[in-house]
Design a protein around this motif. Structure first.
Motif, PDB file in Angstrom:
ATOM      1  N   THR A  16      21.371 -13.072  -1.174  1.00 50.10           N
ATOM      2  CA  THR A  16      20.538 -12.069  -0.522  1.00 50.10           C
ATOM      3  C   THR A  16      19.443 -11.604  -1.485  1.00 50.10           C
ATOM      4  O   THR A  16      19.542 -11.814  -2.700  1.00 50.10           O
ATOM      5  CB  THR A  16      21.389 -10.852  -0.124  1.00 50.10           C
ATOM      6  OG1 THR A  16      21.906 -10.265  -1.321  1.00 50.10           O
ATOM      7  CG2 THR A  16      22.518 -11.243   0.819  1.00 50.10           C
ATOM      8  N   PRO A  17      18.418 -10.940  -0.959  1.00 47.68           N
ATOM      9  CA  PRO A  17      17.419 -10.362  -1.855  1.00 47.68           C
ATOM     10  C   PRO A  17      18.054  -9.415  -2.895  1.00 47.68           C
ATOM     11  O   PRO A  17      17.652  -9.416  -4.057  1.00 47.68           O
ATOM     12  CB  PRO A  17      16.485  -9.623  -0.903  1.00 47.68           C
ATOM     13  CG  PRO A  17      16.549 -10.446   0.356  1.00 47.68           C
ATOM     14  CD  PRO A  17      18.004 -10.852   0.449  1.00 47.68           C
ATOM     15  N   ARG A  21      17.660  -9.864  -6.908  1.00 50.36           N
ATOM     16  CA  ARG A  21      17.152  -8.754  -7.715  1.00 50.36           C
ATOM     17  C   ARG A  21      18.129  -8.414  -8.837  1.00 50.36           C
ATOM     18  O   ARG A  21      17.740  -8.243  -9.991  1.00 50.36           O
ATOM     19  CB  ARG A  21      16.895  -7.538  -6.825  1.00 50.36           C
ATOM     20  CG  ARG A  21      16.111  -6.428  -7.480  1.00 50.36           C
ATOM     21  CD  ARG A  21      15.728  -5.320  -6.494  1.00 50.36           C
ATOM     22  NE  ARG A  21      14.793  -5.811  -5.477  1.00 50.36           N
ATOM     23  CZ  ARG A  21      15.112  -6.075  -4.207  1.00 50.36           C
ATOM     24  NH1 ARG A  21      16.336  -5.877  -3.762  1.00 50.36           N
ATOM     25  NH2 ARG A  21      14.213  -6.524  -3.358  1.00 50.36           N
ATOM     26  N   ARG A  53      12.117 -16.770  -6.155  1.00 54.54           N
ATOM     27  CA  ARG A  53      12.593 -16.837  -4.766  1.00 54.54           C
ATOM     28  C   ARG A  53      12.528 -15.467  -4.095  1.00 54.54           C
ATOM     29  O   ARG A  53      12.231 -15.366  -2.912  1.00 54.54           O
ATOM     30  CB  ARG A  53      14.008 -17.421  -4.710  1.00 54.54           C
ATOM     31  CG  ARG A  53      14.105 -18.881  -5.133  1.00 54.54           C
ATOM     32  CD  ARG A  53      13.109 -19.820  -4.418  1.00 54.54           C
ATOM     33  NE  ARG A  53      13.170 -19.791  -2.992  1.00 54.54           N
ATOM     34  CZ  ARG A  53      13.871 -20.596  -2.214  1.00 54.54           C
ATOM     35  NH1 ARG A  53      14.589 -21.557  -2.746  1.00 54.54           N
ATOM     36  NH2 ARG A  53      13.866 -20.465  -0.909  1.00 54.54           N
ATOM     37  N   LEU A  54      12.782 -14.386  -4.842  1.00 51.08           N
ATOM     38  CA  LEU A  54      12.654 -13.045  -4.275  1.00 51.08           C
ATOM     39  C   LEU A  54      11.191 -12.760  -3.924  1.00 51.08           C
ATOM     40  O   LEU A  54      10.914 -12.201  -2.857  1.00 51.08           O
ATOM     41  CB  LEU A  54      13.187 -11.991  -5.243  1.00 51.08           C
ATOM     42  CG  LEU A  54      13.118 -10.554  -4.725  1.00 51.08           C
ATOM     43  CD1 LEU A  54      13.947 -10.381  -3.460  1.00 51.08           C
ATOM     44  CD2 LEU A  54      13.577  -9.584  -5.808  1.00 51.08           C
ATOM     45  N   PHE A  57      10.357 -14.393  -0.696  1.00 55.26           N
ATOM     46  CA  PHE A  57      10.949 -13.645   0.422  1.00 55.26           C
ATOM     47  C   PHE A  57      10.111 -12.406   0.725  1.00 55.26           C
ATOM     48  O   PHE A  57       9.768 -12.149   1.886  1.00 55.26           O
ATOM     49  CB  PHE A  57      12.389 -13.257   0.088  1.00 55.26           C
ATOM     50  CG  PHE A  57      13.065 -12.472   1.172  1.00 55.26           C
ATOM     51  CD1 PHE A  57      13.601 -13.103   2.283  1.00 55.26           C
ATOM     52  CD2 PHE A  57      13.156 -11.090   1.085  1.00 55.26           C
ATOM     53  CE1 PHE A  57      14.219 -12.383   3.293  1.00 55.26           C
ATOM     54  CE2 PHE A  57      13.765 -10.352   2.088  1.00 55.26           C
ATOM     55  CZ  PHE A  57      14.302 -11.004   3.192  1.00 55.26           C
ATOM     56  N   GLU A  58       9.782 -11.639  -0.296  1.00 56.77           N
ATOM     57  CA  GLU A  58       9.044 -10.393  -0.101  1.00 56.77           C
ATOM     58  C   GLU A  58       7.631 -10.638   0.418  1.00 56.77           C
ATOM     59  O   GLU A  58       7.074  -9.798   1.121  1.00 56.77           O
ATOM     60  CB  GLU A  58       9.021  -9.583  -1.395  1.00 56.77           C
ATOM     61  CG  GLU A  58      10.399  -9.018  -1.724  1.00 56.77           C
ATOM     62  CD  GLU A  58      10.481  -8.338  -3.071  1.00 56.77           C
ATOM     63  OE1 GLU A  58       9.605  -8.591  -3.938  1.00 56.77           O
ATOM     64  OE2 GLU A  58      11.429  -7.555  -3.267  1.00 56.77           O
ATOM     65  N   GLN A  64      15.726 -15.374   5.128  1.00 59.43           N
ATOM     66  CA  GLN A  64      17.098 -15.459   4.635  1.00 59.43           C
ATOM     67  C   GLN A  64      17.762 -16.829   4.811  1.00 59.43           C
ATOM     68  O   GLN A  64      18.382 -17.309   3.871  1.00 59.43           O
ATOM     69  CB  GLN A  64      17.973 -14.380   5.280  1.00 59.43           C
ATOM     70  CG  GLN A  64      19.396 -14.351   4.767  1.00 59.43           C
ATOM     71  CD  GLN A  64      19.515 -13.997   3.294  1.00 59.43           C
ATOM     72  OE1 GLN A  64      19.105 -12.940   2.879  1.00 59.43           O
ATOM     73  NE2 GLN A  64      20.078 -14.890   2.496  1.00 59.43           N
ATOM     74  N   LEU A  67      16.819 -19.083   1.811  1.00 56.14           N
ATOM     75  CA  LEU A  67      17.033 -18.659   0.425  1.00 56.14           C
ATOM     76  C   LEU A  67      18.184 -19.468  -0.172  1.00 56.14           C
ATOM     77  O   LEU A  67      18.993 -20.057   0.552  1.00 56.14           O
ATOM     78  CB  LEU A  67      17.350 -17.161   0.368  1.00 56.14           C
ATOM     79  CG  LEU A  67      16.166 -16.219   0.587  1.00 56.14           C
ATOM     80  CD1 LEU A  67      16.639 -14.769   0.587  1.00 56.14           C
ATOM     81  CD2 LEU A  67      15.073 -16.420  -0.457  1.00 56.14           C
TER      82      LEU A  67
END
Length: 187
Positions: A16-17, A21, A53-54, A57-58, A64, A67
């Protein structure tokens, strides 16, 4: 959250994000708690990958389902590597060599290699993409010096469709697996 993809020995656990993080923030206990696996120090050496990768996504460049996923060995509860699609399906950069294709890659940490984890995880990820999203063209890029990966993908039925110079990894051969390819078989 995306469902875990299970095989006989492995769980492919969505990152997950929040997990990504916690990785580049080196919040090890938090990362392990989020993922539900024991995470080896080698994963935290991949902090730049997690941050990249974050950012994708952002920025809305991925979602999702696409990822990365941790490769978890169910019997030990340990993360033994990771596998991921590089982008959502049919990216522009594959249009001329594999229209509608999707590229994926994997890493198995050194102490867990030669146990066929990469094979099992790759088969499961491709099967999931085929069944869940209707994908039938899969691409991998492999260094000509990576004999283990070359042997594995050729046994799976991938065929060479080109080559490139990767900015980070140097020379790579590009391989594709499709239903009309050499093997005619998709997982």
């Amino acid at each position: 959250m995306e469902a875990i993809i299970a095989t006989d020995r492995l769980d492919l656990v969505p990152m997950t994000p929040a997990f990504l993080r916690s990785t580049f923030q080196e919040a090890r206990d938090e990362a392990s708690s989020i993922l539900g696996l024991k995470i080896p120090p080698a994963w935290f050496d991949c902090a730049d990958f997690a941050a990249f990768r974050l950012r994708q996504f952002e920025a809305g460049e991925t979602s999702q389902p696409w990822l990365p996923r941790a490769i978890g060995q169910r019997s030990t509860g340990e993360m033994v590597g990771y596998i991921n699609f590089h982008t959502p399906p049919a990216p522009q950069y594959l249009k001329s060599i594999s229209p509608g294709g999707i590229e994926f890659g994997y890493t198995v940490f050194p102490e867990h290699r030669r146990k066929k984890f990469a094979w099992e995880a790759s088969q499961a990820l491709m099967r999931w993409a085929r069944i869940t999203h209707g994908l039938t063209a899969f691409v991998v890029s492999v260094s000509p010096h990576n004999i283990a990966s070359l042997t594995m993908i050729l046994k799976m039925g991938f065929r060479r469709i080109g080559s490139q110079i990767d900015e980070e990894d140097g020379p790579e051969d590009i391989f594709e697996l499709t239903p009309d390819g050499a093997s005619g078989q998709l997982p």
